[in-house]
Design a protein around this motif. Structure first.
Motif, PDB file in Angstrom:
ATOM      1  N   SER A 469      51.792  43.314  33.148  1.00 20.70           N
ATOM      2  CA  SER A 469      51.019  44.512  32.768  1.00 20.70           C
ATOM      3  C   SER A 469      51.225  44.838  31.298  1.00 20.70           C
ATOM      4  O   SER A 469      51.612  45.952  30.912  1.00 20.70           O
ATOM      5  CB  SER A 469      51.412  45.702  33.647  1.00 20.70           C
ATOM      6  OG  SER A 469      51.222  45.405  35.013  1.00 20.70           O
ATOM      7  N   GLN A 477      46.156  45.693  31.965  1.00 18.55           N
ATOM      8  CA  GLN A 477      45.270  45.153  32.994  1.00 18.55           C
ATOM      9  C   GLN A 477      45.444  43.637  33.186  1.00 18.55           C
ATOM     10  O   GLN A 477      44.622  42.994  33.827  1.00 18.55           O
ATOM     11  CB  GLN A 477      43.809  45.487  32.641  1.00 18.55           C
ATOM     12  CG  GLN A 477      43.548  46.975  32.652  1.00 18.55           C
ATOM     13  CD  GLN A 477      42.182  47.357  32.118  1.00 18.55           C
ATOM     14  OE1 GLN A 477      41.802  48.516  32.165  1.00 18.55           O
ATOM     15  NE2 GLN A 477      41.433  46.413  31.594  1.00 18.55           N
ATOM     16  N   CYS A 487      44.449  37.987  33.805  1.00 18.94           N
ATOM     17  CA  CYS A 487      43.936  39.278  34.262  1.00 18.94           C
ATOM     18  C   CYS A 487      44.292  39.547  35.719  1.00 18.94           C
ATOM     19  O   CYS A 487      44.369  38.630  36.549  1.00 18.94           O
ATOM     20  CB  CYS A 487      42.421  39.335  34.076  1.00 18.94           C
ATOM     21  SG  CYS A 487      41.911  39.145  32.346  1.00 18.94           S
ATOM     22  N   TYR A 491      39.426  42.271  37.006  1.00 18.70           N
ATOM     23  CA  TYR A 491      39.217  42.344  35.565  1.00 18.70           C
ATOM     24  C   TYR A 491      38.950  40.941  35.020  1.00 18.70           C
ATOM     25  O   TYR A 491      39.487  39.941  35.517  1.00 18.70           O
ATOM     26  CB  TYR A 491      40.439  42.942  34.853  1.00 18.70           C
ATOM     27  CG  TYR A 491      40.662  44.408  35.165  1.00 18.70           C
ATOM     28  CD1 TYR A 491      40.046  45.393  34.397  1.00 18.70           C
ATOM     29  CD2 TYR A 491      41.474  44.788  36.223  1.00 18.70           C
ATOM     30  CE1 TYR A 491      40.250  46.738  34.678  1.00 18.70           C
ATOM     31  CE2 TYR A 491      41.682  46.120  36.518  1.00 18.70           C
ATOM     32  CZ  TYR A 491      41.074  47.099  35.741  1.00 18.70           C
ATOM     33  OH  TYR A 491      41.261  48.424  36.026  1.00 18.70           O
ATOM     34  N   CYS A 496      41.122  41.015  29.251  1.00 26.66           N
ATOM     35  CA  CYS A 496      40.960  41.750  30.515  1.00 26.66           C
ATOM     36  C   CYS A 496      40.306  43.106  30.260  1.00 26.66           C
ATOM     37  O   CYS A 496      40.681  44.142  30.846  1.00 26.66           O
ATOM     38  CB  CYS A 496      42.323  41.949  31.209  1.00 26.66           C
ATOM     39  SG  CYS A 496      43.277  40.432  31.418  1.00 26.66           S
ATOM     40  N   LYS A 499      35.145  44.944  33.767  1.00 25.99           N
ATOM     41  CA  LYS A 499      34.968  44.594  35.171  1.00 25.99           C
ATOM     42  C   LYS A 499      33.558  44.056  35.366  1.00 25.99           C
ATOM     43  O   LYS A 499      32.604  44.549  34.753  1.00 25.99           O
ATOM     44  CB  LYS A 499      35.164  45.815  36.048  1.00 25.99           C
ATOM     45  CG  LYS A 499      36.584  46.372  36.055  1.00 25.99           C
ATOM     46  CD  LYS A 499      36.683  47.553  37.018  1.00 25.99           C
ATOM     47  CE  LYS A 499      38.118  48.062  37.097  1.00 25.99           C
ATOM     48  NZ  LYS A 499      38.240  49.194  38.057  1.00 25.99           N
TER      49      LYS A 499
END
Length: 774
Positions: A469, A477, A487, A491, A496, A499
Motif C-alpha cells: 500500500s 492503491q 495494483c 485498480y 494504480c 478504476k
C-alpha cells in the motif's frame, strides 16, 4: 599499382566498418525491454533495471526501466538505483598447500570449498592450485587371474608381499596392499559344470586345484607383508573353458565394495594381472544372463561374488565411469601377447596404465613402480558428477612450461614433479536459472582431496523497496516493488490511478483528435484513457519516433544524446544535429596552445589559417619551397596518404586534378611521397589566386609496367611452346630414322631363298586289298 592500393584500402575499410557496426548492432539488440526486474536481468547479462520512482515519464511504459546500465545512467537514473546483479565468488575454505609427508596433514589441492553465484550468460572464473606432495599415501589392491595358465605367476606372487611393500615404502611411509582373484562366471559355456570337472577343473589330475569362481576377495588392504604372503600362499589355480576371463566382473566388485576392500581416501591403485582377454557386456547372454550389471557390491561374508550368474558383465564405459567415481587408477600388467589389446582398453579408461608382464610375473614389482610414477606425474582435474542443466564448464591448464585452453573434458598437466605447483583456470557459465543451489565436485584423479563448489544463479532482484500500500501508488492503491506498482483488486494503471468502471470511454484519450487511426498510433497501449508508449516512441499519443534521429558513425545521436521526437537532445559538452560535435578542445591542444595559435578548434579538430598545415596547424606552408608547400596536399588528395590524410579536406583548399601521364618538363614538381613512391605534380594559379594541382596519376606508367610484364610472360610462354615443338620434331625425326634402320637390318638378315636338292615332299599310298578293277 595505384588502383590496386585503393582497392585494398577500401576493402580493409569495409571490413572495419562491418566489424564495428556489427558489434554495435549486436550490443544494442541484445538487451530488450522487459516488464519486470526479474525478467529483465534474466533476459541478457547486459540488462539492468532502474528502480528510481521518477525515472519513467508519464507517457512511457515501465518496460523502459530495462536497458543497459550506461543507457539508464545516461537517461538520468542514479547509479544507486540501478539493479544490475553480477556473478560473485566467495571462498569458504582455502587451506594452504603443504609439503609435509604426514598423511593427516597433506594438502595438495586448494581451495577446498567455494560458493559461486552465476549471472545467466555471464562467465565466471576461479583458479585451482595443485602441488604434488612427497610421500602421499598409497593403497594397492592386487587382482589376479587364477585360471590354470597363470600357475607359474601365482608361485611368484606368493613371495611378493615383502618385496612390494619395501618398494612402495621407498615412495611413501603409508602404504597398504590387498589381494583378490577371479576366473569367470560359474555357468556354461564359461566353465564346465560337470561334477568331476567342477571339483577339479585343472587338466592335471594330481595337482592342487580349486573349483571355479567368478571373483573372490581374499585379503583386505593391510600393511602387514607377512599376512599378505600367508594369505596368498593358500590360493590355488582353477580353470575355465574359453580364453576370455571374467576380469570386468572382478574390477567392478573391487570398485563397488569399498568397505570390504578397505579403501582409504588416498591414491588408490588396482593392479590387474592376466594372460587372457576379457568378457564384456552382452557376452552374458551366451549363459542365459540378460540383466545388465548394476554396479553394486554383491560379496557374501566369505568374499565371493555370488550373483555373477544373475548380472551380465559390465561394459567398458560403465567400468570407466565407476573407476573414475571411485578414484581408482588401474594398472594392467599383462603378457606380451595381450599387450596391444590392453593398451587400446587403457585409452578408454581415464588415468590407467599398461605394462608388459613376464610369463612368470617376475618383473611385476618394477612394473608397478614404473606405472605408479607415470600415473602420479600426470595431473587430471575433472568434475566428478553430471553438470546441472544449462551449466557449461571449461578448463585452462597452466603447467609451467605449457598451457592448454578451453578443454571441456578437464584440465591436464603431464610430467609434474614432486613439489611442483600447477594451476587450472575453471570457467563456468549458466544459460538458465537454477531452481536451487547445486553442488559441483572437482578433484584430481588419483588423489583423495576434492574441491566442492556451491553453484547458484543471480536471477532475482533484491531491490529492498518493497512497500505494501505504497503512497507512490496513488495513495496506497498498490504495492511497490522495484519501482513499479502492483495494483490492488479493482485498480489499473501504471500508478494504480483509476478504476475501469469510472471510465466512460477509455479509448477516447488515446486518439489524436478525431482520428480514426489505431490507438496510440499503434506504438503503445491505452491505460486509464492515456497512452503508455513502447520503448522507441513518445508523446501524448505516441506520435514521436525515438529512432528517427540523425546518426553519426552508425550510432543514434552518436551515442552522446537521446533521441526525442526525431531530434537529438545532446548531453552536456556535445552539440550538432547528431551530437557528433564535442565542445571539448583537448584534441586541439598541443604544448598548451590551441591549434598552435594558427587556427580555430571546431568539433575538437583544428581548422588551420592560410599558410599553416597539419592536424594541429603546426606546419608552416610559407617556410618551404612551392613544391614542398603543396606536397602533402597533393599526396593526401591523390593517394589518400601522408600527414594530412586525416583532415585533408579541411587543411587543403587547392583544386586537385589527377590525370594520366603526359610530357613532364622542368615546371613539374618531383617529390618523394611518404610511402616512398614518386609523386609528380604541376602547380598552376588562376586569375583569382586559386591554386590547381595537376597530379600525374602514373596510370601510363602502370599500363607500361603491365604491358611489359604481360609481354615478358607471353614471351616466356611462347619460348617454352617453341622449345616443346622443336623437341617433338627432333624426337619424331629420330624415331623415323630408327625405324628405317631396323627395317633395313631385318632385310639383310633374311638371306636368299633357294631349293634344297635333298628335299622331297611327303607322299601317301593307300592300298585296298579287296579292290578289284573289274
Amino acid at each position: 599499382m595505384l588502383l590496386l592500393r585503393w582497392i585494398l584500402k577500401l576493402w580493409f575499410l569495409f571490413l572495419l566498418i562491418a566489424t564495428v557496426c556489427g558489434k554495435k548492432t549486436s550490443d544494442v539488440g541484445s538487451c530488450q525491454p522487459r516488464p519486470s526486474c526479474h525478467e529483465c536481468i534474466r533476459s541478457h547479462p547486459s540488462c539492468a533495471w532502474c528502480k528510481q520512482l521518477d525515472f519513467v515519464q508519464a507517457e512511457e511504459s515501465d518496460t523502459a526501466r530495462c536497458a543497459p546500465r550506461l543507457e539508464l545512467e545516461r537517461r538520468g537514473c542514479l547509479p544507486s538505483e540501478v539493479m544490475d546483479p553480477r556473478g560473485k565468488l566467495h571462498t569458504l575454505e582455502d587451506r594452504p598447500l603443504s609439503k609435509s609427508n604426514q598423511y593427516d596433514s597433506i594438502t595438495q589441492l586448494a581451495p577446498q570449498r567455494i560458493a559461486l553465484q552465476l549471472r545467466p550468460g555471464e562467465e565466471q572464473r576461479f583458479t585451482v592450485r595443485f602441488r604434488r606432495a612427497e610421500g602421499y599415501p598409497v593403497d594397492l589392491y592386487y587382482l589376479m587371474d587364477l585360471s590354470h595358465s597363470m600357475k607359474d605367476d601365482l608361485e611368484n606372487i606368493k613371495r611378493l608381499g615383502s618385496d612390494l611393500l619395501t618398494a612402495l615404502r621407498n615412495i611413501t611411509n603409508s602404504v597398504k596392499i590387498g589381494f583378490g582373484s577371479f576366473v569367470d562366471k560359474t555357468v556354461l559355456p564359461y566353465v564346465s559344470t560337470a561334477p568331476k570337472k567342477w571339483l577339479h577343473p585343472c587338466p592335471i589330475a594330481d595337482e592342487p586345484c580349486q573349483s571355479p569362481f567368478s571373483y573372490r576377495h581374499v585379503l583386505a588392504l593391510t600393511d602387514n607383508a607377512s599376512e599378505f604372503e600367508s594369505t596368498v600362499s593358500q590360493q590355488f589355480v582353477s580353470g575355465n573353458l574359453d580364453p576370455a576371463e571374467g576380469g570386468f566382473d572382478a574390477i567392478m566388485q573391487v570398485a563397488a565394495c569399498k568397505e570390504q576392500i578397505g579403501w582409504r581416501d588416498v591414491t588408490r591403485l588396482l593392479v590387474f594381472t592376466s594372460d587372457g582377454t576379457w568378457h564384456t557386456a552382452g557376452d552374458g547372454k551366451l549363459g542365459g544372463i540378460y540383466m545388465p550389471n548394476d554396479g553394486r557390491c554383491h560379496l557374501d561374508k566369505n568374499g565371493l561374488y555370488t550373483e555373477s550368474h544373475l548380472y551380465d558383465y559390465p561394459s567398458v564405459g560403465h567400468l570407466a565411469e565407476v573407476l573414475s567415481e571411485s578414484n581408482i587408477q588401474p594398472i594392467f600388467a599383462v603378457t606380451g601377447t595381450r599387450l596391444l589389446m590392453y593398451e587400446e582398453l587403457s585409452k578408454l579408461i581415464p588415468k590407467s596404465a599398461v605394462g608388459e608382464l613376464k610369463e612368470d610375473s617376475s618383473n611385476v614389482v618394477q612394473l608397478i613402480l614404473d606405472a605408479y610414477n607415470s600415473l602420479s606425474s600426470t595431473v587430471n582435474l575433472e568434475h566428478s558428477s553430471d553438470l546441472p542443466p544449462g551449466v557449461t564448464i571449461a578448463y585452462d591448464s597452466h603447467c609451467g612450461d605449457s598451457e592448454t585452453f578451453g578443454r571441456a573434458q578437464g584440465g591436464e598437466c603431464s610430467g609434474v614433479h614432486i613439489n611442483q605447483l600447477v594451476q587450472f583456470t575453471v570457467r563456468i557459465n549458466a544459460t538458465t536459472c537454477l531452481p536451487a543451489t547445486q553442488d559441483l565436485v572437482l578433484r584430481v584423479l588419483g588423489v583423495g582431496e576434492e574441491l566442492r563448489v556451491q553453484l547458484s544463479t543471480a536471477c532475482e532482484c533484491q531491490c529492498g523497496d518493497v512497500q505494501p500500500s505504497a503512497p507512490h501508488c496513488s495513495g496506497g492503491q498498490g504495492n511497490l516493488t522495484c519501482g513499479i506498482c502492483s495494483c490492488q483488486e479493482g485498480y489499473i494503471g501504471r500508478l494504480c490511478e483509476c478504476k475501469p468502471e469510472d471510465l466512460n470511454d477509455p479509448e477516447a484519450g488515446c486518439r489524436d483528435g478525431n482520428s480514426t487511426g489505431p490507438i496510440c498510433n499503434g506504438k503503445g497501449q491505452c491505460v486509464c484513457g492515456k497512452c503508455q508508449c513502447n520503448t522507441h516512441a513518445s508523446g501524448p499519443f505516441c506520435e514521436c519516433d525515438n529512432t528517427g534521429c540523425e546518426r553519426h558513425n552508425g550510432e543514434l545521436c552518436a551515442g552522446n544524446g537521446q533521441c526525442r521526437c526525431g531530434i537529438c537532445e545532446c548531453r552536456s559538452n556535445y552539440t550538432g544535429g547528431a551530437c557528433e560535435c564535442s565542445l571539448d578542445t583537448s584534441g586541439c591542444m598541443r604544448d598548451g596552445a590551441v591549434c598552435s595559435d594558427h587556427g580555430r578548434c571546431v568539433c575538437n579538430r583544428c581548422h588551420c589559417e592560410a599558410g599553416w598545415l597539419g592536424s594541429h596547424c603546426s606546419h608552416c606552408a610559407e617556410c618551404r619551397t612551392p613544391c614542398e608547400q603543396h606536397r602533402d596536399c597533393a599526396e593526401c588528395k591523390a593517394l589518400g596518404t601522408g600527414p594530412l590524410s586525416e583532415n585533408c579536406s579541411v587543411s587543403c583548399n587547392q583544386t586537385v586534378r589527377v590525370l594520366p601521364a603526359s610530357a613532364v618538363d622542368e615546371r613539374w614538381c618531383k617529390m618523394t611521397a611518404r610511402d616512398g613512391s614518386l609523386l609528380i605534380y604541376l602547380m598552376e594559379k588562376d586569375e583569382t589566386g586559386g591554386i590547381t594541382l595537376t597530379v600525374n596519376s602514373q596510370e601510363g606508367i602502370s599500363d607500361q609496367t603491365f604491358k611489359l610484364v604481360l609481354s615478358l610472360v607471353l614471351g616466356l610462354v611462347g619460348f617454352g611452346v617453341l622449345l616443346i615443338v622443336l623437341y617433338r620434331i627432333v624426337i619424331d625425326i629420330w624415331d623415323r630414322r630408327e625405324v628405317k634402320r631396323f627395317e633395313e637390318e631385318c632385310r639383310r638378315a633374311k638371306g636368299n631363298e633357294v631349293n634344297n636338292p635333298l628335299f622331297r615332299r611327303a607322299t601317301t599310298t593307300v592300298i585296298n586289298p579287296k579292290y578289284r578293277k573289274d
